[in-house]
Design an enzyme around this catalytic site. Structure first.
Site, PDB file in Angstrom:
ATOM      1  N   LYS A  26       0.834  -1.211   0.000  1.00 31.64           N
ATOM      2  CA  LYS A  26       0.000   0.000   0.000  1.00 31.64           C
ATOM      3  C   LYS A  26       0.870   1.263   0.000  1.00 31.64           C
ATOM      4  O   LYS A  26       0.625   2.181  -0.791  1.00 31.64           O
ATOM      5  CB  LYS A  26      -0.905  -0.037   1.243  1.00 31.64           C
ATOM      6  CG  LYS A  26      -1.862   1.118   1.377  1.00 31.64           C
ATOM      7  CD  LYS A  26      -3.102   0.707   2.145  1.00 31.64           C
ATOM      8  CE  LYS A  26      -2.893   0.495   3.622  1.00 31.64           C
ATOM      9  NZ  LYS A  26      -2.831   1.754   4.393  1.00 31.64           N
ATOM     10  N   ARG A  31       2.750   5.999  -3.317  1.00 30.03           N
ATOM     11  CA  ARG A  31       3.851   6.861  -3.759  1.00 30.03           C
ATOM     12  C   ARG A  31       4.108   6.701  -5.252  1.00 30.03           C
ATOM     13  O   ARG A  31       4.408   7.681  -5.944  1.00 30.03           O
ATOM     14  CB  ARG A  31       5.109   6.535  -2.953  1.00 30.03           C
ATOM     15  CG  ARG A  31       5.022   7.038  -1.503  1.00 30.03           C
ATOM     16  CD  ARG A  31       6.005   6.307  -0.623  1.00 30.03           C
ATOM     17  NE  ARG A  31       6.109   6.866   0.716  1.00 30.03           N
ATOM     18  CZ  ARG A  31       5.293   6.579   1.734  1.00 30.03           C
ATOM     19  NH1 ARG A  31       4.290   5.750   1.576  1.00 30.03           N
ATOM     20  NH2 ARG A  31       5.497   7.121   2.927  1.00 30.03           N
ATOM     21  N   GLY A  99      -4.864   7.692   5.362  1.00 26.81           N
ATOM     22  CA  GLY A  99      -4.026   8.705   6.005  1.00 26.81           C
ATOM     23  C   GLY A  99      -2.809   9.024   5.153  1.00 26.81           C
ATOM     24  O   GLY A  99      -2.392  10.181   5.042  1.00 26.81           O
ATOM     25  N   ARG A 127      -8.840  11.877  12.178  1.00 29.67           N
ATOM     26  CA  ARG A 127      -7.400  11.706  12.435  1.00 29.67           C
ATOM     27  C   ARG A 127      -6.654  13.045  12.469  1.00 29.67           C
ATOM     28  O   ARG A 127      -7.026  13.992  11.785  1.00 29.67           O
ATOM     29  CB  ARG A 127      -6.812  10.735  11.409  1.00 29.67           C
ATOM     30  CG  ARG A 127      -7.435   9.356  11.580  1.00 29.67           C
ATOM     31  CD  ARG A 127      -6.849   8.333  10.679  1.00 29.67           C
ATOM     32  NE  ARG A 127      -5.453   8.071  10.997  1.00 29.67           N
ATOM     33  CZ  ARG A 127      -4.676   7.297  10.258  1.00 29.67           C
ATOM     34  NH1 ARG A 127      -5.149   6.735   9.159  1.00 29.67           N
ATOM     35  NH2 ARG A 127      -3.429   7.107  10.601  1.00 29.67           N
ATOM     36  N   SER A 172       7.243   9.504  11.968  1.00 30.60           N
ATOM     37  CA  SER A 172       6.136   9.317  11.033  1.00 30.60           C
ATOM     38  C   SER A 172       6.625   9.460   9.599  1.00 30.60           C
ATOM     39  O   SER A 172       7.075  10.537   9.192  1.00 30.60           O
ATOM     40  CB  SER A 172       5.024  10.336  11.294  1.00 30.60           C
ATOM     41  OG  SER A 172       4.141  10.371  10.189  1.00 30.60           O
ATOM     42  N   ASP A 320       2.209  -0.953  12.042  1.00 30.80           N
ATOM     43  CA  ASP A 320       0.910  -1.380  11.502  1.00 30.80           C
ATOM     44  C   ASP A 320       0.554  -2.814  11.897  1.00 30.80           C
ATOM     45  O   ASP A 320      -0.536  -3.294  11.573  1.00 30.80           O
ATOM     46  CB  ASP A 320       0.922  -1.272   9.974  1.00 30.80           C
ATOM     47  CG  ASP A 320       0.992   0.180   9.516  1.00 30.80           C
ATOM     48  OD1 ASP A 320       0.547   1.070  10.273  1.00 30.80           O
ATOM     49  OD2 ASP A 320       1.497   0.429   8.412  1.00 30.80           O
ATOM     50  N   LYS A 347      -4.369   5.749  14.735  1.00 35.37           N
ATOM     51  CA  LYS A 347      -4.382   5.082  13.425  1.00 35.37           C
ATOM     52  C   LYS A 347      -5.828   5.068  12.911  1.00 35.37           C
ATOM     53  O   LYS A 347      -6.641   5.859  13.339  1.00 35.37           O
ATOM     54  CB  LYS A 347      -3.780   3.679  13.550  1.00 35.37           C
ATOM     55  CG  LYS A 347      -2.288   3.698  13.873  1.00 35.37           C
ATOM     56  CD  LYS A 347      -1.491   4.318  12.737  1.00 35.37           C
ATOM     57  CE  LYS A 347      -0.006   4.391  13.044  1.00 35.37           C
ATOM     58  NZ  LYS A 347       0.727   5.136  12.003  1.00 35.37           N
ATOM     59  N   ARG A 351      -6.169   1.738  18.030  1.00 34.74           N
ATOM     60  CA  ARG A 351      -5.926   0.287  17.936  1.00 34.74           C
ATOM     61  C   ARG A 351      -5.619  -0.356  19.285  1.00 34.74           C
ATOM     62  O   ARG A 351      -5.862  -1.564  19.452  1.00 34.74           O
ATOM     63  CB  ARG A 351      -4.805   0.005  16.923  1.00 34.74           C
ATOM     64  CG  ARG A 351      -5.299   0.219  15.509  1.00 34.74           C
ATOM     65  CD  ARG A 351      -4.271  -0.085  14.451  1.00 34.74           C
ATOM     66  NE  ARG A 351      -4.911  -0.047  13.133  1.00 34.74           N
ATOM     67  CZ  ARG A 351      -4.264   0.105  11.995  1.00 34.74           C
ATOM     68  NH1 ARG A 351      -2.947   0.199  11.983  1.00 34.74           N
ATOM     69  NH2 ARG A 351      -4.915   0.124  10.858  1.00 34.74           N
ATOM     70  N   ARG A 392      -7.501  -3.420   9.700  1.00 34.14           N
ATOM     71  CA  ARG A 392      -6.591  -4.343  10.385  1.00 34.14           C
ATOM     72  C   ARG A 392      -7.231  -4.950  11.646  1.00 34.14           C
ATOM     73  O   ARG A 392      -6.865  -6.039  12.067  1.00 34.14           O
ATOM     74  CB  ARG A 392      -5.271  -3.649  10.717  1.00 34.14           C
ATOM     75  CG  ARG A 392      -4.542  -3.149   9.463  1.00 34.14           C
ATOM     76  CD  ARG A 392      -3.058  -2.955   9.693  1.00 34.14           C
ATOM     77  NE  ARG A 392      -2.500  -2.009   8.735  1.00 34.14           N
ATOM     78  CZ  ARG A 392      -2.211  -2.308   7.466  1.00 34.14           C
ATOM     79  NH1 ARG A 392      -2.430  -3.518   6.991  1.00 34.14           N
ATOM     80  NH2 ARG A 392      -1.702  -1.391   6.670  1.00 34.14           N
TER      81      ARG A 392
HETATM   82  C1  S3P Z   1       2.710   4.916   6.239  1.00 29.88           C
HETATM   83  C2  S3P Z   1       3.283   5.321   7.416  1.00 29.88           C
HETATM   84  C3  S3P Z   1       2.782   4.915   8.748  1.00 29.88           C
HETATM   85  C4  S3P Z   1       1.844   3.716   8.657  1.00 29.88           C
HETATM   86  C5  S3P Z   1       0.859   3.848   7.546  1.00 29.88           C
HETATM   87  C6  S3P Z   1       1.568   3.996   6.209  1.00 29.88           C
HETATM   88  C7  S3P Z   1       3.290   5.409   4.973  1.00 29.88           C
HETATM   89  O1  S3P Z   1       2.085   6.001   9.334  1.00 29.88           O
HETATM   90  O2  S3P Z   1       1.174   3.522   9.878  1.00 29.88           O
HETATM   91  O3  S3P Z   1       0.011   2.714   7.493  1.00 29.88           O
HETATM   92  O4  S3P Z   1       2.949   4.857   3.895  1.00 29.88           O
HETATM   93  O5  S3P Z   1       4.081   6.367   5.010  1.00 29.88           O
HETATM   94  P1  S3P Z   1       2.888   7.148  10.138  1.00 29.88           P
HETATM   95  O6  S3P Z   1       3.874   7.694   9.220  1.00 29.88           O
HETATM   96  O7  S3P Z   1       1.883   8.166  10.524  1.00 29.88           O
HETATM   97  O8  S3P Z   1       3.454   6.462  11.341  1.00 29.88           O
END
Ligand code: S3P
Length: 437
Positions: A26, A31, A99, A127, A172, A320, A347, A351, A392
Site C-alpha cells: 500500500k 507513492r 491517512g 485523524r 512518522s 501497523d 491510526k 488500535r 486491520r
Molecule cells: C505509512 C506510514 C505509517 C503507517 C501507515 C503507512 C506510509 O504512518 O502507519 O500505514 O505509507 O508512510 P505514520 O507515518 O503516521 O506512522
C-alpha cells in the site's frame, strides 16, 4: 466505497496450508502513482494494490488532470504531467480511508498554484492533521483544518514555500514524506530528522525518479526546484498484509504456509523479529530484489509461542502490525507487554483500545496503558467484535477466530477492501473458517 453492513463469522477451520500471493504494498503503491503523475514522461507501475485507498489516490490524480490507464488489474500506465502540470479539480478530493494519501497530498498540493480541498471517510475525518499542517505552515503553506486539527484540509495554493530543517516530534513516514514533497516546491533545501528511522520509500523512490536526495536512516534532505523523470516501478507484496497469515499459521496447529515474494524492507519487518522472539517458525527462502526492495518467500509453520516484552526499538518497524501481534500474544504462553506505542491510538482507529476491548469480549484479560498494553493469554471464546471502521482490526479478529472455541462475529468488514481486497477468499482457500455475512 465501503458498505458498513458487511460482516464475517470466523471460527476454527482447518490447519492452514498452501502457497499464497499477497497483494501489492500500500505505501509503495500510493507513492508510485503520485510520483509518476509528477514526472516528465510515461511510467508503468506493476503490482499496484487494487485497494480502495490506493485507487482513491489514483482517482485524485485523474481529477487533477493526469491520464492513468489500467490495461490489466494491478498495472497502471501513468502519463506524467511534470511537477508544474497538475490542474485544479472541480470539487473536494476524496482520500477515502487513507491517512497516507491525505498527508502526502497535503504536502504536494501546498506547493501548487491552485486551491484544493481534501476530505476523507468517517475514520480519516477523525485523524490528526496538525502534525503535517504545522510544519508545512513553517514552510509558508496555508492550510485550514477543522477546529480540532482534523480534515477536511483546505489548501490555499499560490503560496511561496521556503525550505526548512525540521525535527519530527513523533516518528512518522507520512509527515516526513509530506515535508519532502512540499520541499520539491520550496526555495532552498528541506531536511527532516526523525526520532526513530521510519520507512524510506519516499526517499528511495524519489531517487529512482531522478531526484537528487540525500538520505540515511532517520534523515533526509532535498533541494527545491527539481524535476522527476518517468521510471517503471515494481511494487512488492505488502508485508503488512502478509502479517495476518504469519500469525494465523503460527497459532493454528498443523499449519504450513508459503507467502510468495513478500517485501522485507527492514523498516517494515519488526513483526518478524517479534514473532521470532516469541518462538515462531518462519524462514526466508528464494531471496531476491523487486523494484529495488528486498523480497523473499516467507515459509511459516505452526509453533508454540511464548509471551515477550516487545522491544521498544521495534515499535516503528511494526507500527501497523500490532493488531496481529495482539492475536499472537493472546495465543502464547505467558503475558506479552507492549510499551512506547501511543501512536496506535491515532491510526484508522484507536488500535490499543480496539484490540484490548475485542480480546476482552473473547474472554481475555488485557491491561491497557496510555502507550501500550499487557495481554494475558488464554482460551479465546466467541463474541461480537466491532471493527471500528479499521481494516486491520477486522482481519486480526478473523485470525483470532481460528483459535476460538465458538463463533466470532466481526461487524463492518467492508473496510478490509481499503488495503487487502480478497483477504477473505485467500483466507478461506488456505483453511480459515470464515463465512461472509
Ligand atoms: C505509512 C506510514 C505509517 C503507517 C501507515 C503507512 C506510509 O504512518 O502507519 O500505514 O505509507 O508512510 P505514520 O507515518 O503516521 O506512522
Amino acid at each position: 466505497m465501503s458498505q458498513s453492513s458487511q460482516h464475517w463469522i470466523a471460527s476454527a477451520g482447518q490447519p492452514l496450508r498452501g502457497t499464497l500471493e499477497i497483494p501489492g504494498d500500500k505505501s509503495v503503491s500510493h507513492r508510485a502513482v503520485m510520483f509518476a503523475a509528477l514526472a516528465d514522461g510515461v511510467s508503468t507501475i506493476d503490482g499496484f494494490l487494487e485497494g480502495e485507498d490506493t485507487r482513491a489516490t489514483a482517482a485524485i490524480f485523474e481529477r487533477l488532470g493526469v491520464r492513468i490507464e489500467t490495461p490489466t488489474a494491478s498495472r497502471r500506465i501513468v502519463h506524467g504531467v511534470g511537477v508544474d502540470g497538475l490542474r485544479p479539480a472541480d470539487g473536494p478530493l476524496d482520500c477515502g480511508n487513507a491517512g497516507t494519501g491525505m498527508r502526502l497530498l497535503a504536502g504536494l498540493l501546498a506547493g501548487q498554484a491552485f486551491d484544493s480541498v481534501l476530505v476523507g471517510d468517517a475514520s480519516l475525518s477523525k485523524r490528526p492533521m496538525r502534525r503535517v499542517t504545522v510544519p508545512l505552515a513553517q514552510m509558508g503553506a496555508r492550510i485550514d483544518t477543522g477546529a480540532d486539527g482534523t480534515p477536511p484540509l483546505r489548501i490555499h495554493g499560490g503560496q511561496k514555500l521556503r525550505g526548512i530543517d525540521y525535527t519530527l516530534p513523533v516518528a512518522s513516514a507520512q509527515v516526513k514524506s509530506a515535508l519532502l514533497l512540499a520541499g520539491l516546491y520550496a526555495e532552498g533545501g528541506t531536511s527532516v530528522a526523525e526520532p526513530h528511522p521510519t520507512r524510506d520509500y519516499t526517499e528511495r523512490m524519489l531517487a529512482a525518479f531522478g531526484v537528487d536526495i540525500e538520505f540515511s536512516p532517520g534523515y533526509a534532505r532535498l533541494r527545491g526546484g527539481q524535476r522527476l523523470r518517468a521510471t517503471d516501478i515494481a511494487v512488492p507484496a505488502d508485508f503488512s498484509s502478509a502479517a495476518f497469515f504469519l500469525v494465523a499459521a503460527s497459532i493454528v496447529p498443523g499449519s504450513e504456509l508459503r507467502l510468495r515474494q513478500v517485501g522485507l524492507n527492514p523498516r517494515r519487518t519488526g513483526l518478524l523479529h517479534a514473532l521470532r522472539l516469541m518462538g515462531a517458525d518462519i524462514t526466508e527462502e528464494n531471496p531476491s530484489t523487486h523494484g529495488g526492495e528486498p523480497v523473499a518467500d516467507l515459509v511459516v509453520r505452526h509453533a508454540p509461542l511464548r509471551g515477550i516484552e516487545v522491544p521498544e526499538a521495534l515499535v516503528p518497524d511494526m507500527i501497523d502490525e500490532f493488531p496481529a501481534l495482539f492475536v499472537a500474544a493472546a495465543c502464547a504462553e505467558g503475558p506479552t507487554v507492549v510499551r512506547g506505542a501511543a501512536e496506535l491510538r491515532v491510526k484508522e482507529s484507536d488500535r490499543l483500545a480496539a484490540m484490548a476491548s475485542g480480546l476482552r469480549t473473547l474472554g481475555l484479560q488485557v491491561d491497557e496503558t496510555p502507550d501500550g498494553a499487557t495481554i494475558h493469554p488464554g482460551q479465546l471464546h466467541g463474541g461480537t467484535i466491532e471493527s471500528q471502521h479499521d481494516h486491520r482490526i477486522a482481519m486480526s479478529f478473523a485470525v483470532a477466530g481460528q483459535r476460538s472455541d465458538a463463533q466470532v462475529r466481526i461487524n463492518d468488514t467492508a473496510t478490509v477492501a481499503t488495503s487487502f481486497p480478497g483477504f477473505d477468499l485467500l483466507a478461506r482457500g488456505c483453511g480459515f473458517g470464515l463465512a461472509a455475512g
